[in-house]
Design a protein around this motif. Sequence first.
Motif, PDB file in Angstrom:
ATOM      1  N   SER A   1      51.812  13.720  35.598  1.00 27.38           N
ATOM      2  CA  SER A   1      51.644  14.543  36.800  1.00 27.38           C
ATOM      3  C   SER A   1      51.403  16.005  36.469  1.00 27.38           C
ATOM      4  N   SER A   2      51.723  16.385  35.237  1.00 31.84           N
ATOM      5  CA  SER A   2      51.422  17.757  34.808  1.00 31.84           C
ATOM      6  C   SER A   2      49.930  18.048  35.000  1.00 31.84           C
ATOM      7  N   HIS A   3      49.113  17.021  34.830  1.00 30.33           N
ATOM      8  CA  HIS A   3      47.671  17.171  35.002  1.00 30.33           C
ATOM      9  C   HIS A   3      47.324  17.565  36.448  1.00 30.33           C
ATOM     10  N   PHE A   4      48.018  16.960  37.409  1.00 32.16           N
ATOM     11  CA  PHE A   4      47.753  17.260  38.826  1.00 32.16           C
ATOM     12  C   PHE A   4      48.136  18.710  39.151  1.00 32.16           C
ATOM     13  N   LEU A   5      49.302  19.091  38.596  1.00 32.19           N
ATOM     14  CA  LEU A   5      49.790  20.448  38.868  1.00 32.19           C
ATOM     15  C   LEU A   5      48.856  21.491  38.243  1.00 32.19           C
ATOM     16  N   GLU A   6      48.413  21.230  37.024  1.00 33.08           N
ATOM     17  CA  GLU A   6      47.492  22.166  36.366  1.00 33.08           C
ATOM     18  C   GLU A   6      46.172  22.262  37.134  1.00 33.08           C
ATOM     19  N   HIS A   7      45.745  21.147  37.703  1.00 31.25           N
ATOM     20  CA  HIS A   7      44.505  21.154  38.494  1.00 31.25           C
ATOM     21  C   HIS A   7      44.663  22.059  39.720  1.00 31.25           C
TER      22      HIS A   7
ATOM     23  N   GLY B   1      60.300  16.785  37.499  1.00 34.26           N
ATOM     24  CA  GLY B   1      60.122  18.225  37.242  1.00 34.26           C
ATOM     25  C   GLY B   1      59.410  18.490  35.933  1.00 34.26           C
ATOM     26  N   GLY B   2      58.570  17.553  35.521  1.00 39.00           N
ATOM     27  CA  GLY B   2      57.767  17.751  34.310  1.00 39.00           C
ATOM     28  C   GLY B   2      58.445  17.361  33.024  1.00 39.00           C
ATOM     29  N   ILE B   3      59.680  16.842  33.119  1.00 37.33           N
ATOM     30  CA  ILE B   3      60.374  16.440  31.892  1.00 37.33           C
ATOM     31  C   ILE B   3      60.847  14.986  31.989  1.00 37.33           C
ATOM     32  N   ARG B   4      61.080  14.394  30.853  1.00 36.49           N
ATOM     33  CA  ARG B   4      61.588  13.020  30.780  1.00 36.49           C
ATOM     34  C   ARG B   4      63.104  13.084  30.764  1.00 36.49           C
TER      35      ARG B   4
ATOM     36  N   GLN C   1      62.448  24.310  34.795  1.00 32.44           N
ATOM     37  CA  GLN C   1      61.936  25.636  35.119  1.00 32.44           C
ATOM     38  C   GLN C   1      60.961  26.108  34.035  1.00 32.44           C
ATOM     39  N   ALA C   2      61.326  25.878  32.787  1.00 32.97           N
ATOM     40  CA  ALA C   2      60.479  26.306  31.672  1.00 32.97           C
ATOM     41  C   ALA C   2      59.159  25.532  31.674  1.00 32.97           C
ATOM     42  N   ARG C   3      59.232  24.220  31.888  1.00 40.26           N
ATOM     43  CA  ARG C   3      58.032  23.387  31.842  1.00 40.26           C
ATOM     44  C   ARG C   3      57.086  23.718  33.007  1.00 40.26           C
ATOM     45  N   ILE C   4      57.641  23.880  34.198  1.00 38.97           N
ATOM     46  CA  ILE C   4      56.791  24.196  35.359  1.00 38.97           C
ATOM     47  C   ILE C   4      56.189  25.592  35.194  1.00 38.97           C
ATOM     48  N   GLY C   5      56.997  26.520  34.683  1.00 45.47           N
ATOM     49  CA  GLY C   5      56.486  27.864  34.419  1.00 45.47           C
ATOM     50  C   GLY C   5      55.324  27.828  33.443  1.00 45.47           C
TER      51      GLY C   5
ATOM     52  N   LEU D   1      56.859  17.136  40.798  1.00 46.65           N
ATOM     53  CA  LEU D   1      55.559  17.763  40.533  1.00 46.65           C
ATOM     54  C   LEU D   1      54.544  17.417  41.626  1.00 46.65           C
ATOM     55  N   HIS D   2      54.689  16.224  42.222  1.00 49.53           N
ATOM     56  CA  HIS D   2      53.773  15.872  43.314  1.00 49.53           C
ATOM     57  C   HIS D   2      53.996  16.782  44.525  1.00 49.53           C
ATOM     58  N   ALA D   3      55.263  17.018  44.874  1.00 49.79           N
ATOM     59  CA  ALA D   3      55.555  17.907  46.008  1.00 49.79           C
ATOM     60  C   ALA D   3      55.044  19.314  45.717  1.00 49.79           C
ATOM     61  N   LEU D   4      55.229  19.740  44.478  1.00 54.37           N
ATOM     62  CA  LEU D   4      54.795  21.079  44.068  1.00 54.37           C
ATOM     63  C   LEU D   4      53.270  21.197  44.110  1.00 54.37           C
TER      64      LEU D   4
END
Length: 380
Positions: free
Chosen positions: A293-299, A241-244, A333-337, A261-264
Amino acid sequence: MQIAAILVAAGRGERAGGNVPKQYRRIGGKAVVAHAWDALASHPAVGAVHVVIGAGQEAMLAKALGDRPTLPPITGGATRRESVASGLHAAAGADAVLIHDAARPFLPHAVIDRLIAALKQADGAVPVLPVVDTLARGDAALGDTVARDGLWRVQTPQAFQLAAVAAAHARWDAEREATDDAQMVRAAGFEVTMVEGDARLDKLTTAADLAAAEARMLTSVRTGMGFDVHRLAAGEELWLGGIRIEHDMGLAGHSDADVALHALTDAILGAIGAGDIGIHFPPSNPRWRGAPSSHFLEHAAALVQAAGGRIEHVDLTIICEAPKIGPHRGAMQARIGELLGLSPGRVSIKATTTERLGFTGRGEGIAAQAIATVRLPEDM
Ligand code: CTP
Ligand code: MG
């Protein structure tokens, strides 16, 4: 009758604020001035479309109009009246002109039809709508009501015989300002008739007007789903979910293996029909080894924006026995937002176990599924 259009886009858009003048901002993936240009250029009776811009706005206009077959832009002046005057010089060969504000991007062809029909009998014609609200004077307190019978809201495009509007501009006292051309044409002794306007032609003046116009354009609601699984292995970091997350095992995979993040990412790509994560970031490409994976989601979010759309909501379910997701829900939630530019209320994170059944139940891997809701312009 040769009809040219003058599209005035030389203003600074000060009341709308922002870094870029309102006529060069995008609504539904298309610049405001491009909406207006397309409406004028696609009308069969309209010949040349002359765009009047402010000094130094050349690059913004070129970006806004892209590869449309445009005429070279004309440099306008410090006031709308002066900008129109520059446009009139360029339109000198026409019999009649339609003068239109770039800040009125939604121009129905029916209005142009009514204006051109009226121009057969008149020196000028303007689209108008009745005033529906109560009108009143006022200072600190409310003053007298003004009778609204016989009062009209005057829009653009305004259509004139070229000779009439050119004469009106030539005779106008440069010390006075005019907010439209019809008042100048009337002052020069010509008659201007009224045709029915259209609410869609209302001018975009404030930032709220731009936001409302965009919301009205994004009428097509799409949903996409995503699903992913990664194997749990010893000696790996756990990114979820974008966090360690501190855990005795981590997820294995070619990137940081953040299954959530991949599913998202796949859900968002699905909502805009843009394939899946593997197409955009092939596992065979060594560039993505260990990639966040944050890079994929931002893309994926950037693709939604490029399509002129907006992510409304995402909903994620993480399926595992361990770690417990509850303590990390807020951080995810904060990181994905943050990655998607969404308020936390638009990011839902849920978790479930599979009652110790199957590969997730045995702790061999973590699965995630997601749904994204996206709004796009209707014609995408
Ligand atoms: N306009 C123009 N030249 C100017 C001023 C305005 O061509 N010197 C154009 C604007 O680009 C807009 C239309 O005239 O398409 C209507 O003007 P307005 O809504 O007032 O736009 P701006 O002047 O840009 O905005 P503001 O008054 O808030 O600065
Ligand atoms: Mg102005």
